[in-house]
Design an enzyme around this catalytic site. Sequence first.
Site, PDB file in Angstrom:
ATOM      1  CB  CYS A 136      -2.503 -16.731  36.006  1.00 26.96           C
ATOM      2  SG  CYS A 136      -3.388 -15.572  37.044  1.00 26.96           S
ATOM      3  NE  ARG A 183      -2.448  -4.912  54.486  1.00 25.30           N
ATOM      4  CZ  ARG A 183      -2.993  -4.660  55.663  1.00 25.30           C
ATOM      5  NH1 ARG A 183      -2.778  -3.508  56.276  1.00 25.30           N
ATOM      6  NH2 ARG A 183      -3.776  -5.534  56.232  1.00 25.30           N
ATOM      7  NE  ARG A 192      -8.293 -10.260  43.428  1.00 29.11           N
ATOM      8  CZ  ARG A 192      -7.191 -10.224  44.174  1.00 29.11           C
ATOM      9  NH1 ARG A 192      -6.094 -10.834  43.757  1.00 29.11           N
ATOM     10  NH2 ARG A 192      -7.183  -9.597  45.320  1.00 29.11           N
ATOM     11  NE  ARG A 199      -9.523  -6.372  50.781  1.00 31.82           N
ATOM     12  CZ  ARG A 199     -10.185  -6.768  49.679  1.00 31.82           C
ATOM     13  NH1 ARG A 199     -11.496  -6.713  49.654  1.00 31.82           N
ATOM     14  NH2 ARG A 199      -9.526  -7.213  48.616  1.00 31.82           N
ATOM     15  CG  ASP A 255     -11.769 -16.485  49.393  1.00 31.29           C
ATOM     16  OD1 ASP A 255     -11.984 -16.122  50.563  1.00 31.29           O
ATOM     17  OD2 ASP A 255     -10.667 -16.362  48.820  1.00 31.29           O
TER      18      ASP A 255
HETATM   19  S1  SF4 Z   1      -5.083 -18.206  42.305  1.00 29.45           S
HETATM   20 FE1  SF4 Z   1      -6.020 -17.054  40.585  1.00 29.45          FE
HETATM   21  S2  SF4 Z   1      -4.770 -15.209  40.404  1.00 29.45           S
HETATM   22 FE2  SF4 Z   1      -3.560 -16.700  41.556  1.00 29.45          FE
HETATM   23  S3  SF4 Z   1      -2.342 -17.829  40.026  1.00 29.45           S
HETATM   24 FE3  SF4 Z   1      -4.200 -19.009  40.379  1.00 29.45          FE
HETATM   25  S4  SF4 Z   1      -5.597 -18.308  38.774  1.00 29.45           S
HETATM   26 FE4  SF4 Z   1      -3.998 -16.749  38.935  1.00 29.45          FE
END
Ligand code: SF4
Length: 348
Positions: free
Chosen positions: A104, A95, A113, A91, A274
Amino acid sequence: MTSVRSLKTPEELAAAGLIEPQKLGGIRAVADRYAIALTPTVVSLIDSTDPADPIARQFVPDPSELLATPEERADPIGDQAHSPVKGIVHRYPDRVLLKAVHICPVYCRFCFRREMVGPQGDGTLSSEELAAALAYIREHSEIWEVILTGGDPLVLSPRRLAAIMRGLAEIPHVKIVRFHTRVPVVEPDLVDEAMIAALKESRKVVYIALHANHPREMTDAARAACGRLVDAGFPMVSQTVLLRGVNDDPAVLGDLMKAFVETRIKPYYLHHPDFAPGTSHFRLDIAEGQKIVSALRGNISGLCQPTYVLDIPGGHGKAVIGESAVRGDGGCYSVSDFRGGEHAYPPR
Ligand code: SF4
């Protein structure tokens, strides 16, 4: 509350007393769409007698996640529009994001996301896909920094982490490798000598950005895990999402920022939430956020000040949105101090 393994289903959450039986049907519908995971550490932090518990609010699913508002979108910060090859988001000129994994240890209910992470998400890059992503970085000499995010890159095994770091070691123009992670807070025992050795494989400068949103997350174990990383030579910065019902209070946010600094973590970003789908119950207005950030400025040390930012929807990058203390033009300004007093600059 205690548990010995992560809770991943509505039934497990109900059995642990974290959701009321009458909510089970609605939460099953949420689970059909979005991943759930709470590590034993996170479960132990929840006060299940408090219906407004700020830790539960971040991780225990809620039926309101099925309510969509018109401005919400599956890819709120526009990753896809800037993804030249799988796993890379380019973007900004200097970087890239390298999204090697979409798993996660916990799934945050406000995640920007959330449509991409989890067992049903975009998966982990195969060896061929990782090679293609590294080839893209090698071919773009303007890339100075690689940011591993995802998913949480520190869930990768030391063997896989080391392989990525060795790949980056061979690219001379990459000087900095940054990891965005929740692991030191939600699964602190994962931060061990094997992980640290893997992170050192690239011989690049490695920064770790810790994601935490409430001071109760900064337990002794979390602080010790961060201490191991800093002692190993990895500077740490923080990132926090400003969330209604979690940290939309200057006292709470101030305690979190102080906990970071006490742990040798420099507060970095405070993200305005967001427009991720089903997250309207977490969002607050920018003006509310500015008031909270202004209150921080007057009351706690400059070391504890994060930068309040908005990711402009559509992939246009970050904008700093803290209130400006200065107004005017033509060489004459009015500057407000932290008590609300106004001062001419230059002084008259
Ligand atoms: S914000 Fe989203 S990407 Fe980050 S740890 Fe939590 S679930 Fe995972």
